[in-house]
Design a protein around this motif. Sequence first.
Motif, PDB file in Angstrom:
ATOM      1  N   LEU A 120      72.346  -2.205  -6.866  1.00  5.04           N
ATOM      2  CA  LEU A 120      71.254  -2.121  -7.194  1.00  5.04           C
ATOM      3  C   LEU A 120      70.821  -0.831  -6.440  1.00  5.04           C
ATOM      4  O   LEU A 120      71.456  -0.222  -5.413  1.00  5.04           O
ATOM      5  CB  LEU A 120      70.291  -3.110  -6.421  1.00  5.04           C
ATOM      6  CG  LEU A 120      70.368  -4.492  -6.487  1.00  5.04           C
ATOM      7  CD1 LEU A 120      69.760  -5.489  -5.494  1.00  5.04           C
ATOM      8  CD2 LEU A 120      69.658  -4.871  -8.065  1.00  5.04           C
ATOM      9  N   PHE A 121      69.802  -0.084  -7.228  1.00  4.40           N
ATOM     10  CA  PHE A 121      69.339   1.369  -6.569  1.00  4.40           C
ATOM     11  C   PHE A 121      68.511   1.086  -5.218  1.00  4.40           C
ATOM     12  O   PHE A 121      67.499   0.075  -5.243  1.00  4.40           O
ATOM     13  CB  PHE A 121      68.556   1.903  -7.615  1.00  4.40           C
ATOM     14  CG  PHE A 121      69.097   2.930  -8.321  1.00  4.40           C
ATOM     15  CD1 PHE A 121      69.644   4.112  -8.315  1.00  4.40           C
ATOM     16  CD2 PHE A 121      69.984   2.115  -9.555  1.00  4.40           C
ATOM     17  CE1 PHE A 121      70.312   4.935  -9.371  1.00  4.40           C
ATOM     18  CE2 PHE A 121      70.691   3.030 -10.300  1.00  4.40           C
ATOM     19  CZ  PHE A 121      70.954   4.192 -10.245  1.00  4.40           C
ATOM     20  N   ASP A 122      68.864   1.670  -4.314  1.00  2.62           N
ATOM     21  CA  ASP A 122      67.983   1.399  -3.093  1.00  2.62           C
ATOM     22  C   ASP A 122      66.752   2.651  -2.766  1.00  2.62           C
ATOM     23  O   ASP A 122      65.933   2.259  -2.972  1.00  2.62           O
ATOM     24  CB  ASP A 122      68.852   1.570  -1.703  1.00  2.62           C
ATOM     25  CG  ASP A 122      67.892   1.028  -0.416  1.00  2.62           C
ATOM     26  OD1 ASP A 122      66.803   0.705  -0.434  1.00  2.62           O
ATOM     27  OD2 ASP A 122      68.418   1.436   0.594  1.00  2.62           O
TER      28      ASP A 122
ATOM     29  N   CYS B  42      73.454  -4.194 -11.309  1.00  2.00           N
ATOM     30  CA  CYS B  42      72.699  -5.453 -11.700  1.00  2.00           C
ATOM     31  C   CYS B  42      71.571  -4.692 -12.849  1.00  2.00           C
ATOM     32  O   CYS B  42      70.599  -3.986 -12.462  1.00  2.00           O
ATOM     33  CB  CYS B  42      71.728  -5.689 -10.495  1.00  2.00           C
ATOM     34  SG  CYS B  42      70.710  -7.267 -10.953  1.00  2.00           S
ATOM     35  N   ARG B  43      71.566  -5.525 -13.873  1.00  2.00           N
ATOM     36  CA  ARG B  43      70.656  -4.915 -15.072  1.00  2.00           C
ATOM     37  C   ARG B  43      69.502  -5.754 -15.319  1.00  2.00           C
ATOM     38  O   ARG B  43      68.939  -5.787 -16.401  1.00  2.00           O
ATOM     39  CB  ARG B  43      71.422  -5.209 -16.395  1.00  2.00           C
ATOM     40  CG  ARG B  43      72.896  -4.440 -16.046  1.00  2.00           C
ATOM     41  CD  ARG B  43      72.574  -2.773 -16.184  1.00  2.00           C
ATOM     42  NE  ARG B  43      71.811  -2.598 -17.221  1.00  2.00           N
ATOM     43  CZ  ARG B  43      72.066  -1.219 -17.794  1.00  2.00           C
ATOM     44  NH1 ARG B  43      72.855  -0.274 -17.081  1.00  2.00           N
ATOM     45  NH2 ARG B  43      71.359  -0.547 -18.866  1.00  2.00           N
ATOM     46  N   ASP B  44      68.989  -6.480 -14.626  1.00  2.00           N
ATOM     47  CA  ASP B  44      68.025  -7.276 -14.383  1.00  2.00           C
ATOM     48  C   ASP B  44      66.415  -6.547 -14.388  1.00  2.00           C
ATOM     49  O   ASP B  44      65.379  -6.945 -14.106  1.00  2.00           O
ATOM     50  CB  ASP B  44      67.778  -8.386 -13.550  1.00  2.00           C
ATOM     51  CG  ASP B  44      68.813  -9.730 -13.870  1.00  2.00           C
ATOM     52  OD1 ASP B  44      69.127  -9.506 -15.099  1.00  2.00           O
ATOM     53  OD2 ASP B  44      69.135 -10.322 -12.826  1.00  2.00           O
ATOM     54  N   GLY B  45      66.534  -5.147 -14.669  1.00  2.00           N
ATOM     55  CA  GLY B  45      65.612  -4.167 -14.587  1.00  2.00           C
ATOM     56  C   GLY B  45      65.555  -3.522 -13.399  1.00  2.00           C
ATOM     57  O   GLY B  45      66.171  -4.144 -12.313  1.00  2.00           O
ATOM     58  N   PHE B  46      65.369  -2.471 -13.556  1.00  2.00           N
ATOM     59  CA  PHE B  46      65.192  -1.375 -12.245  1.00  2.00           C
ATOM     60  C   PHE B  46      63.683  -1.205 -12.083  1.00  2.00           C
ATOM     61  O   PHE B  46      62.872  -1.055 -12.996  1.00  2.00           O
ATOM     62  CB  PHE B  46      65.989   0.066 -12.716  1.00  2.00           C
ATOM     63  CG  PHE B  46      67.416  -0.050 -13.021  1.00  2.00           C
ATOM     64  CD1 PHE B  46      68.287  -0.587 -11.737  1.00  2.00           C
ATOM     65  CD2 PHE B  46      68.019   0.097 -13.987  1.00  2.00           C
ATOM     66  CE1 PHE B  46      69.435  -0.339 -11.925  1.00  2.00           C
ATOM     67  CE2 PHE B  46      69.450   0.102 -14.302  1.00  2.00           C
ATOM     68  CZ  PHE B  46      70.184  -0.219 -13.070  1.00  2.00           C
ATOM     69  N   ALA B  47      63.415  -0.961 -11.014  1.00  2.00           N
ATOM     70  CA  ALA B  47      61.930  -0.453 -10.392  1.00  2.00           C
ATOM     71  C   ALA B  47      61.478   0.844 -11.213  1.00  2.00           C
ATOM     72  O   ALA B  47      60.276   0.685 -11.447  1.00  2.00           O
ATOM     73  CB  ALA B  47      61.800  -0.396  -9.130  1.00  2.00           C
ATOM     74  N   LEU B  48      62.482   1.611 -11.770  1.00  2.00           N
ATOM     75  CA  LEU B  48      61.932   2.864 -12.137  1.00  2.00           C
ATOM     76  C   LEU B  48      62.951   2.841 -13.598  1.00  2.00           C
ATOM     77  O   LEU B  48      64.056   2.466 -13.500  1.00  2.00           O
ATOM     78  CB  LEU B  48      62.176   3.938 -11.328  1.00  2.00           C
ATOM     79  CG  LEU B  48      61.084   4.076 -10.266  1.00  2.00           C
ATOM     80  CD1 LEU B  48      61.387   5.050  -9.228  1.00  2.00           C
ATOM     81  CD2 LEU B  48      59.682   4.296 -10.539  1.00  2.00           C
TER      82      LEU B  48
ATOM     83  N   PHE C 125      63.227   2.080  -4.390  1.00  2.00           N
ATOM     84  CA  PHE C 125      63.338   1.210  -5.630  1.00  2.00           C
ATOM     85  C   PHE C 125      63.039  -0.513  -4.949  1.00  2.00           C
ATOM     86  O   PHE C 125      62.255  -1.097  -5.788  1.00  2.00           O
ATOM     87  CB  PHE C 125      64.618   1.338  -6.205  1.00  2.00           C
ATOM     88  CG  PHE C 125      64.923   2.204  -7.270  1.00  2.00           C
ATOM     89  CD1 PHE C 125      64.982   2.171  -8.732  1.00  2.00           C
ATOM     90  CD2 PHE C 125      64.964   3.727  -6.633  1.00  2.00           C
ATOM     91  CE1 PHE C 125      65.275   3.159  -9.414  1.00  2.00           C
ATOM     92  CE2 PHE C 125      65.286   4.466  -7.574  1.00  2.00           C
ATOM     93  CZ  PHE C 125      65.326   4.220  -8.932  1.00  2.00           C
ATOM     94  N   LEU C 126      63.589  -0.641  -3.898  1.00  2.00           N
ATOM     95  CA  LEU C 126      63.537  -2.174  -3.671  1.00  2.00           C
ATOM     96  C   LEU C 126      62.154  -2.341  -3.061  1.00  2.00           C
ATOM     97  O   LEU C 126      61.512  -3.541  -2.933  1.00  2.00           O
ATOM     98  CB  LEU C 126      64.368  -2.373  -2.550  1.00  2.00           C
ATOM     99  CG  LEU C 126      65.881  -2.000  -2.965  1.00  2.00           C
ATOM    100  CD1 LEU C 126      67.192  -2.599  -2.062  1.00  2.00           C
ATOM    101  CD2 LEU C 126      66.043  -3.183  -4.515  1.00  2.00           C
TER     102      LEU C 126
END
Length: 141
Positions: free
Chosen positions: A70-72, A6-12, A96-97
């Motif tokens: 997604l990265f958890d 999911c490329r809508d931005g990663f938290a990091l 991340f979540l």
Amino acid sequence: MTIPFCRDGFALPVTPALLTQLHQTLTNTTLDQERLTQLTFNFRSPTYSPEQGGVHPVEIRLIRGLDGWLFDYVTDFSYQGLGQDAELDKELDFNFLDGEHYLQGWGPLPTAEAQELFNMWQNSFLAYAQLGFFTVTVSGD
């Protein structure tokens, strides 16, 4: 087999090199990611010990979202204690979540510091992975 993130931005700040590392690792398994809702990557250095130190074990968990994986979390472990009493414990924990990040000895980290630390950690992790320090297992549910 590629991992559709999911490329809508990663938290990091996840680098393309880390995504490539995970793609390559999954390619070496027989897992059918179409049926899975989570993937857990365990990177272990067979020579890491409480007496000699070495490259820390790392666990990375991905979960399937509606638009991709997604990265958890990303967790880096280290031995804490001495001798026979030493136990593997979380040294770095990037969640991340929920946006909570932790460094042993410091406690929770503000986002800006977590981003900077994650960048440094990621560069070191990728260098160790490229040098072949890890034995990797991937599991999924």
